[in-house]
Structure formats: structure tokens, C-alpha cells
Design an enzyme around this catalytic site. Structure first.
Site, mmCIF file in Angstrom:
data_model
loop_
_atom_site.group_PDB
_atom_site.id
_atom_site.type_symbol
_atom_site.label_atom_id
_atom_site.label_comp_id
_atom_site.label_asym_id
_atom_site.label_seq_id
_atom_site.Cartn_x
_atom_site.Cartn_y
_atom_site.Cartn_z
ATOM 1 C CB SER A 61 -0.907 0.027 1.230
ATOM 2 O OG SER A 61 -1.599 -1.192 1.366
HETATM 3 N N1 SAH Z 1 -0.901 -4.884 3.882
HETATM 4 C C1 SAH Z 1 -0.079 -5.223 2.733
HETATM 5 C C2 SAH Z 1 -0.737 -4.911 1.410
HETATM 6 C C3 SAH Z 1 -1.830 -5.829 1.169
HETATM 7 S S1 SAH Z 1 -2.357 -6.071 -0.497
HETATM 8 C C4 SAH Z 1 1.284 -4.577 2.830
HETATM 9 O O1 SAH Z 1 1.549 -3.855 3.789
HETATM 10 O O2 SAH Z 1 2.114 -4.836 1.942
HETATM 11 C C5 SAH Z 1 -3.740 -7.077 -0.094
HETATM 12 C C6 SAH Z 1 -3.406 -8.479 0.339
HETATM 13 O O3 SAH Z 1 -4.620 -9.093 0.721
HETATM 14 C C7 SAH Z 1 -2.820 -9.343 -0.783
HETATM 15 O O4 SAH Z 1 -1.566 -9.822 -0.421
HETATM 16 C C8 SAH Z 1 -3.850 -10.471 -0.932
HETATM 17 O O5 SAH Z 1 -3.250 -11.726 -1.201
HETATM 18 C C9 SAH Z 1 -4.525 -10.458 0.413
HETATM 19 N N2 SAH Z 1 -5.863 -11.060 0.447
HETATM 20 C C10 SAH Z 1 -6.879 -10.905 -0.425
HETATM 21 N N3 SAH Z 1 -7.945 -11.631 -0.029
HETATM 22 C C11 SAH Z 1 -7.590 -12.251 1.123
HETATM 23 C C12 SAH Z 1 -8.261 -13.140 2.030
HETATM 24 N N4 SAH Z 1 -9.521 -13.563 1.823
HETATM 25 N N5 SAH Z 1 -7.589 -13.578 3.101
HETATM 26 C C13 SAH Z 1 -6.303 -13.186 3.341
HETATM 27 N N6 SAH Z 1 -5.626 -12.354 2.530
HETATM 28 C C14 SAH Z 1 -6.259 -11.890 1.428
#
Ligand code: SAH
Length: 213
Positions: A61
Site C-alpha cells: 500500500s
Molecule cells: N498490507 C499489505 C498490502 C496488502 S495487499 C502490505 O503492507 O504490503 C492485499 C493483500 O490481501 C494481498 O496480499 C492479498 O493476497 C490479500 N488477500 C486478499 N484476499 C484475502 C483473504 N480472503 N484472506 C487473506 N488475505 C487476502
């Protein structure tokens, strides 16, 4: 570019100018080098205020959004926090500076393994990362003082609402994945849930089930 004094100063200036004003949050973001969570081609953009691609088609992000979400959580030093969407691990590392204990889950095993390696290297020993579908939360560790979801859901997932303590706060982007979403702050009270719309954001979608890698 390394996270040297000048890079740090510009990084913190950009955060403040976007509304990240909480001292403890700024201190946490000063301590944790975002460059450690980015590999390859994009490493020289690590201190720019923009989202960047990571493995598995996901993104780390934008720093100002990390700051604003963290600030909205009002984390206390005794808090147990759940993050859904580990991604690179950067947001979890920021949370780890403020909370007692951080649980973070991602549906991609590969991302969880890479994030764990960085947590170990940085000796962030109060973070536990799991591969799991985070829309169900983590029933074994619940309830949580704070919950942060870093992928967009159409509605705040019911299991996450249920795993929030009374008095607890959850921050979650809500809306269709291909449109602008709203960042929502949910506060659990004695009698129910209060919803506060914070700002428009754009996140990758919360997807059901585990990823292939
Ligand atoms: N917080 C992260 C950015 C997240 S991007 C950082 O600091 O880098 C969003 C993430 O959510 C992705 O890695 C994706 O794989 C995850 N995601 C999406 N759906 C999900 C679910 N149902 N359970 C767990 N993770 C999920």
C-alpha cells in the site's frame, strides 16, 4: 536509495502533508524501512508515496494510506491486532511497533513466507503470520482489540465484526474491487457497531479461499 537521513525526512514530510500527524505512528514509520519489504526493480521507489507491485499480483500500500489507517486504529501498547492481507508485511511491521501482538494472514503462502523472513531479519518477534482466508478472521486468537483489513470487501466480513472486542476498532476498505472504495472505521459498542466513512481509497479485492502459491 537507502533509508538515509534525507530519504527519511522527505518520507516523513510527505506523510505529514497527507494528514498523518500522530506522533507514535510517524515514529513507527520512521523506524521501519519500507525498502526492506520491496524486491527488485521497484526498490528505488520505496520512499515515494505510491503503492508498488509485489509478488502474486498484489501491491504494497501507499505509505500515507498505511499511516492514515494505522492512525485511525488508535492502537494502545496492550492491544492485540489482526491484519487481513499481509502482502509484503510492511503494514504488519508498522503495527508491531505500536501493539503488544500482531496476527497477520494472507491467502498467498508465498507472500506469508517472504514476509516472515523479513520479520525475522528485523527481529519483529511480536508478529505471527499465517496462510489463511482472512475473511473468516482467526477464531483461535479472537477476540481482537483492533482489526485492519488491507483488501477491499463488499461489506465488512461478519466473522471479523464478531471477532472485534467491545470498544474495539476495525478499519476496512469497502466497495467493488474495480471502483473507488471507501475506507470505513467501525467501532464496536455495547449495543452494536458504529460506522464512520473516512475517505476514498483503492485496494486489491478480498478474495475467497487460498491462493495457488
Ligand atoms: N498490507 C499489505 C498490502 C496488502 S495487499 C502490505 O503492507 O504490503 C492485499 C493483500 O490481501 C494481498 O496480499 C492479498 O493476497 C490479500 N488477500 C486478499 N484476499 C484475502 C483473504 N480472503 N484472506 C487473506 N488475505 C487476502
Amino acid at each position: 536509495m537507502s533509508f538515509d537521513a534525507e530519504a527519511k525526512m522527505q518520507f516523513l514530510f510527505a506523510l505529514r502533508s497527507k494528514g498523518v500527524t500522530d506522533k507514535a505512528v510517524l515514529n513507527a514509520m520512521e523506524r521501519v524501512d519500507r525498502g526492506r519489504f520491496i524486491q527488485g526493480y521497484f526498490t528505488d521507489r520505496a520512499y515515494d508515496d505510491m503503492p508498488l507491485p509485489i509478488a502474486c499480483g498484489q501491491t504494497i500500500s501507499q505509505p500515507s494510506v498505511v499511516g492514515l489507517m494505522t492512525q485511525a486504529l488508535k492502537i494502545g501498547p496492550r492491544d492485540k491486532v489482526l491484519e487481513v492481507g499481509t502482502g509484503s508485511g510492511y503494514q504488519a511491521a508498522i503495527l508491531s511497533q505500536l501493539a503488544r501482538r500482531v496476527y497477520t494472514v494472507d491467502r498467498h503462502r508465498r507472500l506469508v513466507h517472504a514476509a516472515r523472513a523479513v520479520f525475522d531479519a528485523l527481529e519483529l518477534s511480536n508478529i505471527t503470520a499465517f496462510t489463511a482466508d482472512g475473511s473468516f478472521g482467526l477464531p483461535d486468537q479472537a477476540p481482537f482489540d483492533r482489526i485492519i483489513v488491507t483488501a477491499a470487501a463488499e461489506d465488512p466480513p461478519g466473522p471479523l465484526l464478531a471477532q472485534l472486542k467491545i470498544g474495539g476498532i476495525m478499519v476496512v476498505p469497502v466497495g467493488q474491487s474495480d471502483a473507488v472504495q471507501s475506507l470505513i472505521r467501525v467501532t464496536r459498542t455495547d449495543s452494536g457497531y458504529e460506522y464512520h466513512e473516512m475517505r476514498p481509497v483503492r485496494f486489491v479485492p478480498l478474495v475467497e479461499g487460498l491462493g495457488k502459491d
